[in-house]
Design a protein around this motif. Structure first.
Motif, PDB file in Angstrom:
ATOM      1  N   GLU A 193      30.066  73.201  32.246  1.00  0.00           N
ATOM      2  CA  GLU A 193      30.056  74.197  32.914  1.00  0.00           C
ATOM      3  C   GLU A 193      29.503  75.340  31.853  1.00  0.00           C
ATOM      4  O   GLU A 193      28.731  76.251  32.013  1.00  0.00           O
ATOM      5  N   SER A 194      29.834  75.400  30.583  1.00  0.00           N
ATOM      6  CA  SER A 194      29.630  76.203  29.549  1.00  0.00           C
ATOM      7  C   SER A 194      28.141  76.150  29.369  1.00  0.00           C
ATOM      8  O   SER A 194      27.618  77.263  29.036  1.00  0.00           O
ATOM      9  N   LEU A 195      27.599  74.925  29.406  1.00  0.00           N
ATOM     10  CA  LEU A 195      26.113  74.806  29.206  1.00  0.00           C
ATOM     11  C   LEU A 195      25.220  74.990  30.476  1.00  0.00           C
ATOM     12  O   LEU A 195      24.384  75.966  30.269  1.00  0.00           O
ATOM     13  N   LEU A 196      25.869  74.864  31.687  1.00  0.00           N
ATOM     14  CA  LEU A 196      25.106  75.302  32.973  1.00  0.00           C
ATOM     15  C   LEU A 196      25.039  76.801  33.286  1.00  0.00           C
ATOM     16  O   LEU A 196      24.008  77.416  33.401  1.00  0.00           O
ATOM     17  N   ASP A 197      26.199  77.373  33.035  1.00  0.00           N
ATOM     18  CA  ASP A 197      26.249  78.891  33.318  1.00  0.00           C
ATOM     19  C   ASP A 197      26.970  79.844  32.039  1.00  0.00           C
ATOM     20  O   ASP A 197      27.127  80.793  32.447  1.00  0.00           O
ATOM     21  N   ARG A 198      26.865  79.195  30.869  1.00  0.00           N
ATOM     22  CA  ARG A 198      27.433  80.129  29.615  1.00  0.00           C
ATOM     23  C   ARG A 198      29.112  80.336  30.105  1.00  0.00           C
ATOM     24  O   ARG A 198      29.340  81.612  29.511  1.00  0.00           O
ATOM     25  N   THR A 199      29.609  79.673  30.880  1.00  0.00           N
ATOM     26  CA  THR A 199      30.757  79.994  31.342  1.00  0.00           C
ATOM     27  C   THR A 199      31.947  79.818  30.103  1.00  0.00           C
ATOM     28  O   THR A 199      31.712  79.233  29.150  1.00  0.00           O
ATOM     29  N   VAL A 200      32.780  81.133  29.986  1.00  0.00           N
ATOM     30  CA  VAL A 200      33.925  81.321  28.986  1.00  0.00           C
ATOM     31  C   VAL A 200      35.050  80.944  29.750  1.00  0.00           C
ATOM     32  O   VAL A 200      35.472  81.502  30.901  1.00  0.00           O
ATOM     33  N   MET A 201      35.781  80.315  29.102  1.00  0.00           N
ATOM     34  CA  MET A 201      37.275  80.137  29.497  1.00  0.00           C
ATOM     35  C   MET A 201      38.244  80.977  28.735  1.00  0.00           C
ATOM     36  O   MET A 201      38.276  81.128  27.468  1.00  0.00           O
ATOM     37  N   VAL A 202      39.178  81.454  29.520  1.00  0.00           N
ATOM     38  CA  VAL A 202      40.393  82.108  28.877  1.00  0.00           C
ATOM     39  C   VAL A 202      41.666  81.116  29.150  1.00  0.00           C
ATOM     40  O   VAL A 202      42.017  80.991  30.256  1.00  0.00           O
ATOM     41  N   LEU A 203      42.153  80.780  27.890  1.00  0.00           N
ATOM     42  CA  LEU A 203      43.255  79.619  28.127  1.00  0.00           C
ATOM     43  C   LEU A 203      44.647  80.317  27.700  1.00  0.00           C
ATOM     44  O   LEU A 203      44.831  80.783  26.742  1.00  0.00           O
ATOM     45  N   ALA A 204      44.998  80.777  28.923  1.00  0.00           N
ATOM     46  CA  ALA A 204      46.408  81.564  28.641  1.00  0.00           C
ATOM     47  C   ALA A 204      47.542  80.918  28.386  1.00  0.00           C
ATOM     48  O   ALA A 204      47.895  79.949  29.360  1.00  0.00           O
ATOM     49  N   CYS A 205      48.358  81.132  27.443  1.00  0.00           N
ATOM     50  CA  CYS A 205      49.573  80.615  26.887  1.00  0.00           C
ATOM     51  C   CYS A 205      50.743  81.758  27.511  1.00  0.00           C
ATOM     52  O   CYS A 205      50.484  82.875  27.522  1.00  0.00           O
TER      53      CYS A 205
END
Length: 647
Positions: A255-267
């Motif tokens: 996903e990060s390569l296809l759409d430059r998607t960024v993940m917010v990994l919430a603790c």
């Protein structure tokens, strides 16, 4: 991939259709099928590809995917072949002929034979087609097994940006705010953007944002990645099975390569279990990930830690003025109310934007109530909300105690205004934490006094049962207390810690680890009370059991004495609401009942029900019956002196 506008999408699909047509003619030529030797058709197909490429504003989706995943010319054609099989039924017809009617899917053997510059490494598990989950290989011999494009990749080639369906149960889209971030959060967004490596260079360092407002942290990430999909994944929801986590990681990396998607990994709390889950994912994923948590999270390996607090009060004030629909500058009254609300309530950016831009956004007197209700959500599961109904005239206390309670209220009212000045002054590094101890027998008005003060301040009152907060497990008590104070900090609620004896007993000689940690728990509570920007009240029925060293660290200690006869008579005079009919009640005689104010209220309440059931006014006889019941509950004898002459 981020697709841009409709004109790009339409041109991209024309380019893909032209390439599929050209590929179909190449396959027909290889299979010696009709149309395969039509030179004019082949020239027309190449010309259509060139025209479509020239009309496309920027590279096509296929070219972008090829560049992002490092596909060579042959691998690009293999990906096109699998996409063409889904988009054009004629490809299946050709494949069926080549496969002898066994199936109508393209195979790697067909690709090796019909496409230019073939090489075996294109289909290896480590190659980009399979490592990137672009193409799946069916069962059977490698060259004869059917090839199939992944559904998410096909959508991407068509210019459609859709999160992989296998990731949707874990991810929630973060919607960027239309309101500009205040300067403090904008600076944090700039820092995040600076840490990310430009282009597609790998590896990408994780960023750890910590602060009290989770939605503000997400707003910072969204601002750092404008026009890029940002999704929130909650750390406890990550797959626990290593194989499932590997699949999740590969899909997210794609996903990060296809759409430059960024993940917010919430603790949620940054505990050991969450840290293990986060670490396991970061070890598997090479993509932009921002870890968010209430406090700093120490993770193995390199990373960038950035604290993000709530906007300062000056920015909160400006933000309210910008989002409220009313012309604030023309309304001095509303401006004053904004100032009052900002002084008392420490709101985050997302909360202010949410409430200020809502259809029923606050204005006038509702602004204070809205801020208080917003803060109330944080403490709902941690403490009991007490609706402060009592007022000063409900208290029946000696003048000295009454005066001290007034002083507490006055200091609490002015603390928010003086907080910044005193916090920055030398000699007051711990701030203006206002703490008080209410000591006295049960039923003497300790909780009632807390209600009165909360009502005076127009703040919520929360009762925290320390006997429930204190845990036998080392570190759990501090964790519970911290959750309470962190949740209350936003609105400066009045905190009432009941049964302080459970924690504040006299310090004993440290004989073992339990004694040592018990003292640590007390010290932690006192430290948080000193730094807490609101009012914290401790209650106890046994002041003599408290350590004097702890009492010295409290701002106020108020003794609630057992009411004498005159005070009990005064309490009886106001025990019944005006709407309750009474007949022949004698407060002086009722004052012979040697009970506290709380018991007097219980007796009055019970007597009112007895009278209502008999459909008559409350009389001394009803009170006598209710008093006997109260005494039995208290396990006390009901003496003739107290009841003499009643019946």
């Amino acid at each position: 991939m981020t697709t841009g506008n409709r004109s790009w999408a339409a041109a991209n699909q024309r380019r893909l259709a032209a390439e599929v047509t050209a590929l179909e003619l190449r396959l027909r030529r290889y299979a010696s099928l009709p149309g395969g030797d039509d030179t004019a058709a082949a020239d027309a197909a190449r010309h259509a590809c060139d025209e479509a490429a020239a009309a496309l504003p920027g590279p096509s989706a296929l070219d972008v995917v090829a560049e992002c995943f490092g596909l060579g010319a042959f691998e690009r054609d293999v990906l096109l072949l699998t996409a063409a099989d889904e988009l054009d039924a004629r490809i299946g017809e050709v494949c069926s002929v080549v496969n002898g009617g066994v199936h109508d899917r393209p195979t790697f053997g067909l690709a090796l034979a019909a496409l230019d510059e073939p090489h075996w490494s294109a289909i290896t598990p480590e190659g980009p087609l399979r490592a990137g989950r672009l193409v799946d290989v069916g069962d059977g011999r490698i060259t004869a097994a059917p090839l199939q494009i992944d559904e998410r990749v096909l959508h991407s080639l068509l210019g459609l940006s859709q999160l992989d369906r296998r990731l949707r149960p874990f991810a929630v889209r973060v919607v960027a705010s239309d309101v500009l971030l205040p300067p403090s959060l904008a600076a944090a967004a700039d820092r995040v953007r600076e840490t990310w490596v430009t282009g597609r260079t790998r590896p990408v360092l994780p960023v750890i944002l910590h602060g009290p407002e989770p939605r503000d942290l997400e707003a910072v990430v969204a601002a750092a990645a404008p026009g890029v999909p940002v999704y929130r994944v909650t750390a406890p929801d990550l797959p626990a099975d290593p194989a499932d986590l590997d699949t999740f990681a590969r899909l997210w990396e794609r996903e990060s390569l296809l759409d430059r998607t960024v993940m917010v990994l919430a603790c949620r709390d940054g505990g050991a279990q969450e840290r293990r889950a986060v670490t396991a994912l970061l070890e598997r994923v090479d993509a932009p990930i921002v870890v968010t948590a209430p406090d700093p999270v120490i993770l193995p390996g390199a990373g960038v830690h950035l604290p993000v607090g709530r906007p300062p009060r000056s920015e909160q004030r400006a933000l309210w003025r910008s989002v409220l629909p009313d012309p604030v500058e023309a309304d001095d009254r509303l401006t004053r109310q904004i100032d009052d609300a900002v002084t008392q309530f420490d709101m985050g950016f997302a909360d202010i934007v949410h409430h200020g831009t809502a259809d029923t956004g606050p204005s006038g007197d509702s602004l204070w109530s809205m801020c208080r209700n917003s803060s109330r959500d944080r403490l709902g599961d941690l403490a009991q909300l007490i609706e402060p109904r009592a007022r000063w005239h409900h208290l029946r206390l000696p003048a000295a105690q009454y005066t001290v309670l007034r002083d507490i209220s006055a200091q609490a009212r002015g603390a928010a205004k003086l907080q910044h000045a005193w916090n920055s002054a030398e000699g007051h590094p711990r701030g203006l934490g206002l703490s008080a101890m209410f000591a006295g027998p049960s039923g003497t008005g300790k909780t009632l006094a807390a209600e009165v003060i909360a009502a005076e301040l127009r703040l919520d009152l929360y009762r925290i049962d320390l006997s429930a907060v204190v845990s036998k497990y080392i570190g759990e008590t501090e964790k519970n207390l911290r959750a309470v104070f962190d949740a209350a900090e936003k609105g400066g609620s009045v905190l009432l810690f009941d049964e302080a004896d459970a924690l504040f007993g006299k310090r004993t000689e440290v004989r073992d680890s339990h004694d040592r940690y018990a003292n640590i728990e007390v010290s932690y509570l006192l430290q948080r009370m000193e730094s807490y920007r609101g009012l914290a009240i401790l209650t106890t029925n046994m002041r003599s059991s408290l350590d004097q060293a702890f009492l010295r660290r409290l701002r106020f200690v108020v003794n609630f004495p057992f009411p004498d006869s005159a005070q009990r008579a005064d309490i009886w005079r106001s025990a019944f609401p005006a709407q309750v009919a009474t007949s022949g009640l004698d407060p002086e005689r009722l004052a012979r009942l040697n009970v506290s104010g709380g018991s007097i209220r219980n007796i009055a309440f019970h007597a009112s029900f007895l009278a209502a059931d008999a459909d008559e006014p409350v009389t001394m006889a009803h009170i006598l019956r209710a008093a006997r019941s109260e005494y039995a509950k208290l396990d006390r004898p009901f003496t003739e002196v107290e009841a003499g002459g009643w019946s």
